[in-house]
Structures are given as C-alpha cells and as structure tokens.
Design an enzyme around this catalytic site. Structure first.
Site, PDB file in Angstrom:
ATOM      1  N   HIS A  17     -24.397 -32.327 -20.365  1.00  0.00           N
ATOM      2  CA  HIS A  17     -25.221 -31.134 -20.164  1.00  0.00           C
ATOM      3  C   HIS A  17     -25.579 -30.502 -21.500  1.00  0.00           C
ATOM      4  O   HIS A  17     -24.889 -30.695 -22.500  1.00  0.00           O
ATOM      5  CB  HIS A  17     -24.439 -30.078 -19.358  1.00  0.00           C
ATOM      6  CG  HIS A  17     -23.871 -30.560 -18.066  1.00  0.00           C
ATOM      7  ND1 HIS A  17     -24.627 -30.708 -16.925  1.00  0.00           N
ATOM      8  CD2 HIS A  17     -22.607 -30.930 -17.720  1.00  0.00           C
ATOM      9  CE1 HIS A  17     -23.856 -31.130 -15.928  1.00  0.00           C
ATOM     10  NE2 HIS A  17     -22.615 -31.275 -16.385  1.00  0.00           N
ATOM     11  N   TYR A  35     -20.707 -19.457 -12.502  1.00  0.00           N
ATOM     12  CA  TYR A  35     -19.833 -19.370 -13.677  1.00  0.00           C
ATOM     13  C   TYR A  35     -20.719 -19.140 -14.890  1.00  0.00           C
ATOM     14  O   TYR A  35     -21.927 -19.426 -14.863  1.00  0.00           O
ATOM     15  CB  TYR A  35     -19.005 -20.649 -13.873  1.00  0.00           C
ATOM     16  CG  TYR A  35     -19.843 -21.883 -14.139  1.00  0.00           C
ATOM     17  CD1 TYR A  35     -20.256 -22.213 -15.422  1.00  0.00           C
ATOM     18  CD2 TYR A  35     -20.242 -22.709 -13.097  1.00  0.00           C
ATOM     19  CE1 TYR A  35     -21.042 -23.331 -15.667  1.00  0.00           C
ATOM     20  CE2 TYR A  35     -21.027 -23.829 -13.330  1.00  0.00           C
ATOM     21  CZ  TYR A  35     -21.425 -24.138 -14.619  1.00  0.00           C
ATOM     22  OH  TYR A  35     -22.216 -25.237 -14.860  1.00  0.00           O
ATOM     23  N   THR A  84     -25.746 -26.107 -12.838  1.00  0.00           N
ATOM     24  CA  THR A  84     -26.074 -25.020 -11.905  1.00  0.00           C
ATOM     25  C   THR A  84     -26.171 -23.667 -12.615  1.00  0.00           C
ATOM     26  O   THR A  84     -26.832 -22.766 -12.120  1.00  0.00           O
ATOM     27  CB  THR A  84     -25.025 -24.924 -10.788  1.00  0.00           C
ATOM     28  OG1 THR A  84     -23.733 -24.757 -11.382  1.00  0.00           O
ATOM     29  CG2 THR A  84     -25.037 -26.152  -9.917  1.00  0.00           C
ATOM     30  N   ARG A  91     -31.498 -33.273  -9.148  1.00  0.00           N
ATOM     31  CA  ARG A  91     -30.114 -33.205  -8.688  1.00  0.00           C
ATOM     32  C   ARG A  91     -29.996 -32.259  -7.504  1.00  0.00           C
ATOM     33  O   ARG A  91     -30.504 -31.135  -7.551  1.00  0.00           O
ATOM     34  CB  ARG A  91     -29.246 -32.690  -9.824  1.00  0.00           C
ATOM     35  CG  ARG A  91     -27.743 -32.778  -9.552  1.00  0.00           C
ATOM     36  CD  ARG A  91     -26.998 -32.195 -10.730  1.00  0.00           C
ATOM     37  NE  ARG A  91     -25.599 -32.568 -10.753  1.00  0.00           N
ATOM     38  CZ  ARG A  91     -24.658 -31.810 -11.315  1.00  0.00           C
ATOM     39  NH1 ARG A  91     -24.963 -30.658 -11.892  1.00  0.00           N
ATOM     40  NH2 ARG A  91     -23.399 -32.203 -11.321  1.00  0.00           N
ATOM     41  N   ARG A 113     -18.512 -24.345  -4.286  1.00  0.00           N
ATOM     42  CA  ARG A 113     -18.158 -23.308  -5.258  1.00  0.00           C
ATOM     43  C   ARG A 113     -19.240 -23.165  -6.331  1.00  0.00           C
ATOM     44  O   ARG A 113     -19.203 -22.245  -7.142  1.00  0.00           O
ATOM     45  CB  ARG A 113     -16.800 -23.621  -5.892  1.00  0.00           C
ATOM     46  CG  ARG A 113     -16.816 -24.819  -6.768  1.00  0.00           C
ATOM     47  CD  ARG A 113     -15.461 -25.257  -7.263  1.00  0.00           C
ATOM     48  NE  ARG A 113     -15.522 -26.653  -7.642  1.00  0.00           N
ATOM     49  CZ  ARG A 113     -16.091 -27.120  -8.735  1.00  0.00           C
ATOM     50  NH1 ARG A 113     -16.652 -26.302  -9.586  1.00  0.00           N
ATOM     51  NH2 ARG A 113     -16.108 -28.416  -8.990  1.00  0.00           N
ATOM     52  N   TYR A 171     -24.295 -34.402  -5.832  1.00  0.00           N
ATOM     53  CA  TYR A 171     -22.935 -34.010  -6.222  1.00  0.00           C
ATOM     54  C   TYR A 171     -22.279 -33.357  -5.016  1.00  0.00           C
ATOM     55  O   TYR A 171     -22.793 -32.374  -4.473  1.00  0.00           O
ATOM     56  CB  TYR A 171     -23.008 -33.033  -7.399  1.00  0.00           C
ATOM     57  CG  TYR A 171     -21.677 -32.695  -8.041  1.00  0.00           C
ATOM     58  CD1 TYR A 171     -20.614 -33.602  -8.030  1.00  0.00           C
ATOM     59  CD2 TYR A 171     -21.464 -31.473  -8.679  1.00  0.00           C
ATOM     60  CE1 TYR A 171     -19.406 -33.297  -8.627  1.00  0.00           C
ATOM     61  CE2 TYR A 171     -20.261 -31.160  -9.281  1.00  0.00           C
ATOM     62  CZ  TYR A 171     -19.235 -32.071  -9.254  1.00  0.00           C
ATOM     63  OH  TYR A 171     -18.034 -31.771  -9.852  1.00  0.00           O
ATOM     64  N   HIS A 195     -19.620 -38.469 -10.138  1.00  0.00           N
ATOM     65  CA  HIS A 195     -18.155 -38.457 -10.170  1.00  0.00           C
ATOM     66  C   HIS A 195     -17.512 -39.083  -8.920  1.00  0.00           C
ATOM     67  O   HIS A 195     -16.555 -38.532  -8.347  1.00  0.00           O
ATOM     68  CB  HIS A 195     -17.625 -37.026 -10.354  1.00  0.00           C
ATOM     69  CG  HIS A 195     -18.396 -36.232 -11.371  1.00  0.00           C
ATOM     70  ND1 HIS A 195     -19.030 -36.801 -12.449  1.00  0.00           N
ATOM     71  CD2 HIS A 195     -18.641 -34.897 -11.470  1.00  0.00           C
ATOM     72  CE1 HIS A 195     -19.632 -35.852 -13.169  1.00  0.00           C
ATOM     73  NE2 HIS A 195     -19.410 -34.697 -12.590  1.00  0.00           N
ATOM     74  N   ASP A 244     -19.540 -35.999 -19.253  1.00  0.00           N
ATOM     75  CA  ASP A 244     -19.576 -34.676 -18.611  1.00  0.00           C
ATOM     76  C   ASP A 244     -19.406 -33.533 -19.621  1.00  0.00           C
ATOM     77  O   ASP A 244     -19.111 -32.398 -19.249  1.00  0.00           O
ATOM     78  CB  ASP A 244     -18.548 -34.538 -17.489  1.00  0.00           C
ATOM     79  CG  ASP A 244     -18.849 -33.318 -16.614  1.00  0.00           C
ATOM     80  OD1 ASP A 244     -20.024 -32.956 -16.475  1.00  0.00           O
ATOM     81  OD2 ASP A 244     -17.894 -32.707 -16.098  1.00  0.00           O
ATOM     82  N   ASN A 260     -16.504 -25.445 -16.233  1.00  0.00           N
ATOM     83  CA  ASN A 260     -15.547 -25.057 -15.189  1.00  0.00           C
ATOM     84  C   ASN A 260     -14.178 -25.674 -15.314  1.00  0.00           C
ATOM     85  O   ASN A 260     -13.397 -25.603 -14.362  1.00  0.00           O
ATOM     86  CB  ASN A 260     -16.075 -25.427 -13.800  1.00  0.00           C
ATOM     87  CG  ASN A 260     -16.878 -24.310 -13.200  1.00  0.00           C
ATOM     88  OD1 ASN A 260     -16.541 -23.150 -13.382  1.00  0.00           O
ATOM     89  ND2 ASN A 260     -17.932 -24.656 -12.499  1.00  0.00           N
TER      90      ASN A 260
HETATM   91  C1  0GY Z   1     -20.276 -31.355 -13.556  1.00  0.00           C
HETATM   92  C2  0GY Z   1     -19.408 -30.573 -12.744  1.00  0.00           C
HETATM   93  C3  0GY Z   1     -19.388 -29.281 -12.457  1.00  0.00           C
HETATM   94  C4  0GY Z   1     -20.428 -28.356 -12.680  1.00  0.00           C
HETATM   95  C5  0GY Z   1     -21.715 -28.664 -12.572  1.00  0.00           C
HETATM   96  O1  0GY Z   1     -23.949 -28.168 -12.445  1.00  0.00           O
HETATM   97  C6  0GY Z   1     -22.824 -27.713 -12.607  1.00  0.00           C
HETATM   98  O2  0GY Z   1     -22.592 -26.529 -12.784  1.00  0.00           O
HETATM   99  O3  0GY Z   1     -22.078 -29.891 -12.369  1.00  0.00           O
HETATM  100  C7  0GY Z   1     -18.205 -28.803 -11.747  1.00  0.00           C
HETATM  101  O4  0GY Z   1     -17.887 -27.612 -11.851  1.00  0.00           O
HETATM  102  O5  0GY Z   1     -17.545 -29.624 -11.066  1.00  0.00           O
HETATM  103  O6  0GY Z   1     -20.663 -32.429 -13.154  1.00  0.00           O
HETATM  104  O7  0GY Z   1     -20.637 -30.975 -14.656  1.00  0.00           O
END
Ligand code: 0GY
Length: 300
Positions: free
Chosen positions: A34, A50, A78, A125, A131, A158, A182, A251, A256
């Site tokens: 990211h 978050y 996100t 995505r 959460r 996801y 994942h 990742d 988080n």
């Molecule tokens: C990841 C996992 C997480 C977060 C996100 O888009 C996101 O905020 O993917 C997570 O908290 O499990 O794949 O980066």
C-alpha cells in the site's frame, strides 16, 4: 511517535528491515502493498476505520530495492476510501514499475475508469472484512465487476474464512479473474486439511478464474515471527496445488497490526518455505504477477 505516524492508531512500519537471506528472482513483484498519504497531501477518508501511519511512495520504492524486488502492485487501502489520489500519484511516479488495484463506487464514470487504466490500474478491490468497511450491496458490486471486465481488469476480494459460506456463490459468480487476499484469512488454529480451509480450496479447485495471494503470515499466525510456522502449511498447500494462480506480497506497511510489526526481510525469508522449488518461486514472484498485471509487456 515517528514522523510517519503523527495520528496513527496502530504501529508504524519497521524503519530498518533486515536484508533477507533469500534473494527473489530477477523481475520479482511485490503484489500486495500500500501507499498511505502522506495525510497532509492525501487526506484519509472520513469513513475510515483506522488512521494509518503515513506510508509514502518513496519509502515503498526504497523497500522494494532493499528486499530485491523489481516491481509493486499497490492496493488501495480502506483508509483512503474510494479516493485513489495517493495511489494514482504513486503509479505516475513509478511508471512501468508498478500497477494498481483501486476502489471505486457504483457511480464511477467511464472517464474515471479510463483515467485509472491509463495510470496503471488493472483491478478493483471489494472488501468484505467487517471491521474495515460498512456493508456493501452485492448487486452494485456485481454491476461494477461487469464494467471493469470490459476493461480487461480483474477483481480482488478480501474476506475472512468464517464469512466464506455466506459469500461463496457471489464470489463463484464473478465474471472476471478474481484474486483473494491473504488466502481468505484462514483460522490457522484449525487444521490445514480441515473443513474450513477445504471450502477455500474447493473454491479454487472448482473455479479456475480464482487466484490466491499467499501473503500475510504476520496477520494470521499464532506462533508469530520470525518463521510464522503455523501459516506455512496453508500457503504451501495452495502454492503446490495451484502454482499458476498464486501471488505474493509484503502487505507493507502492515495496516492495523497492533501486536507486532513484522520485519519485511523476515517475511521474504518465509517464501522458500511456502514455495519449496525454484520453479514454484519463479511462478509465484514473476510469471504469475507479470501475466496478470503487465500482460504481454511481461518481459520488460
Ligand atoms: C491488508 C489488510 C488490512 C487492511 C486493509 O484496506 C485495508 O485497510 O487491507 C487489514 O486490516 O487486515 O491487506 O492490508
């Protein structure tokens, strides 16, 4: 608090990861990472669940080089909602060395999709992790999937293992290539040959358009770093059974993560355990991501 994490409510990334013992093959792709912010320039979404540490593109390029990778697939997180500005900025800076996975809403215009394609986006995505996002109407996701199929894009999904039964038919019916983040987040306290993980394997077996990222041992493991031994049998099973439909990613910057922040060098050192031959590793790190994200330009 580090300068990259002025408001963060989770740990900042490891500023000095180790050099991995394992060297990835030439042309290797980190296919799940990211960029976040910097928040001053690319504000985080109001609806975020978050607040991340800033994870600017320059740090990602430095990590790529440090770990011995050549390219990145940057996934919209996100915390940026459907504002892909930071992703677009990174893709423009990277040129051919990165591709993107965006988040779009149902009202996205054809012009916006075309612009995303031009800068290197090749997928969208859909996030089903409760959460992280509010409920998503499946029919609007299906409509978006149909539109991006016309662009030759795919869909990244996801979700967590306990939710697979609920979404199984929806995932199985998606019209594009589908990449699962994942490994569908298995509960690794359950057996790798047990019924819960078997449902995920069945999804892959019965739907040759579905791929899996064998990433994120740090999120799934109960035994923890540096070897994440309890996650390895799950990932290895997928790599050995579906060698042409697997991807790997760091990742970074590990949003988080609240208990430990992984050393990215050690994450790379897990790769030979989940892909035990040079041929499997080449598919995982080069052939598969290049085919999916770079198409016929793969030998660049
Ligand atoms: C990841 C996992 C997480 C977060 C996100 O888009 C996101 O905020 O993917 C997570 O908290 O499990 O794949 O980066």
């Amino acid at each position: 608090m580090s300068r990259f994490a002025p408001d963060a409510d989770w740990l900042a990334f490891d500023p000095a990861p180790s050099v991995p013992t394992y060297s990835p093959p030439r042309g290797a792709v980190d296919a799940h990472c990211h960029v976040f912010g910097p928040g001053e320039r690319f504000p985080y979404a109001a609806e975020r669940k978050y607040t991340p540490c800033d994870a600017p593109k320059e740090r990602l390029w430095a990590l790529r080089d440090h770990l011995g990778f050549s390219r990145n697939v940057i996934v919209q997180g996100t915390c940026h909602g459907a504002d892909n500005s930071a992703l677009i900025d990174a893709l423009l800076d990277a040129g051919d060395r990165a591709r993107g996975v965006a988040t779009v809403r149902a009202d996205v215009t054809d012009e916006e999709l075309a612009r995303l394609h031009t800068v290197g986006v090749r997928a969208i995505r859909f996030n089903f992790v409760r959460r992280l996002v509010d409920n998503l109407p499946l029919d609007s996701l299906a409509a978006i999937a149909k539109r991006v199929k016309a662009l030759g894009w795919h869909v990244v999904i996801y979700f967590e293992a306990q939710d697979l039964p609920q979404f199984y038919d929806f995932f199985a019916g998606l019209p594009t290539t589908v990449v699962v983040d994942h490994m569908g987040r298995p509960d690794v306290s359950k057996p790798a040959d047990g019924p819960e993980f078997e449902l995920f394997l069945r999804l892959l077996r019965e739907h040759p358009n579905i791929w899996s990222k064998v990433s994120c041992p740090e999120r799934l493991s109960l035994t923890g770093p540096p070897h994440y031994r309890d996650v390895v049998p799950f990932a290895r099973r997928i790599v050995e059974r579906f060698p042409d439909r697997v991807l790997w990613g760091t990742d970074w910057p590990h949003p988080n993560m609240k208990t430990h922040m992984p050393d990215d060098g050690k994450l790379v050192d897990v790769i030979p355990h989940i892909a035990p031959t040079a041929e499997l590793r080449h598919k995982l790190l080069v052939d598969n991501p290049v085919a999916l994200y770079w198409g016929e330009q793969g030998d660049n």
